[in-house]
Design an enzyme around this catalytic site. Structure first.
Site, mmCIF file in Angstrom:
data_model
loop_
_atom_site.group_PDB
_atom_site.id
_atom_site.type_symbol
_atom_site.label_atom_id
_atom_site.label_comp_id
_atom_site.label_asym_id
_atom_site.label_seq_id
_atom_site.Cartn_x
_atom_site.Cartn_y
_atom_site.Cartn_z
ATOM 1 N N HIS A 117 28.508 0.912 -0.222
ATOM 2 C CA HIS A 117 28.738 -0.470 -0.622
ATOM 3 C C HIS A 117 29.937 -0.929 -1.372
ATOM 4 C CE1 HIS A 117 26.304 -4.225 -1.924
ATOM 5 N NE2 HIS A 117 25.868 -4.146 -0.707
ATOM 6 N N ASP A 140 20.711 -0.633 4.754
ATOM 7 C CA ASP A 140 20.670 -0.367 6.200
ATOM 8 C C ASP A 140 20.179 0.749 6.732
ATOM 9 O OD1 ASP A 140 23.176 -2.853 6.168
ATOM 10 O OD2 ASP A 140 21.149 -3.256 7.112
#
Ligand code: SDX
Length: 436
Positions: free
Chosen positions: A314, A371
């Site tokens: 991320h 996700d």
């Protein structure tokens, strides 16, 4: 919106060693988080642009909506932790919070839910729009087209300078995205569209419109509905990510809210962003068995191999994504409730365990993100992988529209227009075609 305070007249000084000139740049402080260097006068006073492709060190706006501490793995919406919000609130309460800045009291909550409920139907002519798509059209392609077309049906709420029209458009988008998303799914499987029902909650109604058929209603499990609502909360907003920045940039030109949200859906579709949840399931299916995990981890580490470990890493989180932790636990609840045992969930857990012991991932602080586990839950509920990013877009619409409203009402906002470092040809003489 509170003005950022000039931090006791704190400045940084930029010295140009070529010219010997220097410039003092103000440092601005927010309520929490890193200070920023205000470079708005930099080009006018020095002739220099800054250069930051991907905006790794650039703040594009000030906001009061969502705060992320990537090192600590903290996510708050209007000051409330994502853990508290998923534990104690419904998505409708979080939507109200994102839009209005405060959690609703009971009367405000009831009124907001009623308003959203009575906007869930779409104009009947919109149904014709779907019939223009091929049956095998990806539901995200349908979503981009249909949401963009909403401005042709609801032109009476596109005046962005009218606060009432802005709020009506905001309510219409939050209310109609589940209907439009469910219709995209129904169209893709050749089943008739199912109309919304006003006696159901937001999450229940979406499950009903997606999985009921005229011959038989879908039996809504409270655990599944709660998990669906929780997934919506976890995807509602996330500061200035790629799709939110796209919505803000589109909105900065004065484009109507329906067009702006359609631009956000387009950006979210990419596998590096919201498309990752679909890519995670495809990746887990490709890995197939835990004995293949080492081979795929090597591929993920190989710079010459475009393969990335989807659902890992991320831009901001250099610790566990707090949303992934909630989803990992929710996966157990949903699969146990449904009596589903999915080898892909076991594979996902094994993959997480092995990756988090691998120096490559540890050194780069690559942890599972939102996700990584969401897809396993959505698959267990019955959604095809092609619908995963549609659900992300459905939930993120509230965050996008809250950020859009904040941008529109920010007195300092101007049309977004970045500059560049030009590396192409300088001006050159034209060459007629017979001389080329
Ligand atoms: C979302 O921004 C948001 O808030 C987004 C989001 C939201 O709610 O809106 O949180 C939703 O988009 C989550 C992210 C979903 N995407 C994925 O899971 C796709 C896989 N992840 C990567 O593509 C990547 O981690 C990104 C895109 C998420 C972040 O990329 P960055 O910040 O540009 O980081 P980077 O590519 O510079 O990576 C730093 C290093 C690199 O190695 P080195 O060059 O330093 O040797 O880490 C490596 C990268 O190669 N790396 C990975 C990796 N992610 C980063 N290597 C293998 N697998 C990965 N997944």
């Amino acid at each position: 919106m509170a003005e950022p305070k000039e931090n006791n007249k704190k400045y940084v000084t930029l010295v140009d060693h070529q010219s010997g000139k220097s410039i003092d740049l103000p440092v601005l402080s927010g309520s929490i988080g890193p200070d920023v260097i205000d470079i708005r006068k930099l080009y006018a006073e020095t002739g220099y642009f800054t250069y930051d492709p991907g905006f790794t060190s650039t703040g594009s706006c000030q906001s009061e909506i969502t705060y992320i501490d990537g090192d600590a793995g903290i996510l708050t919406h209007r000051g409330y932790s994502i853990e508290d919000l998923t534990e104690h609130c419904t998505y409708m309460e979080v939507a109200y919070l994102l839009l209005n800045g405060e959690l609703p009291n009971q009367a405000e909550k009831d009124d907001f839910e009623r308003t959203i409920t009575y906007h869930t139907m779409v104009h009947e002519q919109l149904l014709n729009f779907y019939r223009g798509f091929r049956r095998d059209a990806h539901p995200m392609a349908i979503l981009v087209g249909v949401v963009g077309a909403l401005s042709s049906f609801y032109h009476d709420s596109t005046d962005i300078n009218d606060p009432t029209q802005r709020m009506i458009a905001s309510h219409r988008l939050i209310a109609k995205l589940p209907t439009i998303a469910a219709m995209a799914y129904k169209y893709s499987v050749g089943q008739p569209f199912i109309y919304p029902r006003n006696d159901l909650t937001y999450a229940e109604d979406f499950l009903h419109m997606t999985f009921s058929v005229p011959a038989e209603d879908y039996q809504i499990s409270p655990t599944v509905a709660r998990a669906m609502d929780r997934i919506f909360i976890l995807h509602a907003d996330h500061e200035q990510n790629a799709s939110t920045s796209t919505v803000r940039l589109a909105g900065s030109s004065g484009a109507n809210p329906f067009a702006c949200i359609a631009s956000g859906i387009s950006s979210l579709w990419g596998p590096a962003h919201g498309g990752a949840n679909e890519a995670v399931l495809n990746m887990l299916a490709e890995i197939g068995h835990k004995k293949n995990i080492p081979e795929f981890l090597e591929k993920a580490k190989d710079k010459n191999d475009p393969f990335r470990l989807m659902g890992f890493g991320h831009r901001v989180y250099k610790n566990h994504d707090p949303r992934a932790k909630v989803l990992k636990k929710s996966a157990d609840d949903v699969l146990n409730e449904l009596g589903v045992s999915d080898p892909l969930l076991d594979l996902a857990r094994e993959l997480e365990q092995i990756a988090l012991k691998d120096d490559y991932f540890v050194e780069r602080k690559l942890f599972p993100n939102v996700d990584f586990y969401s897809g396993v839950i959505l698959k267990a509920i019955g959604f095809p992988t092609s619908m995963f990013t549609v659900l992300f877009a459905l939930a993120r619409t509230t965050g996008w529209i809250a950020q859009w409203n904040e941008m529109i009402t920010d007195p300092t906002q101007k049309i977004g227009r970045p500059r560049q470092l030009f590396t192409g040809h300088g001006e050159r003489a034209f060459v007629p075609i017979d001389k080329r």
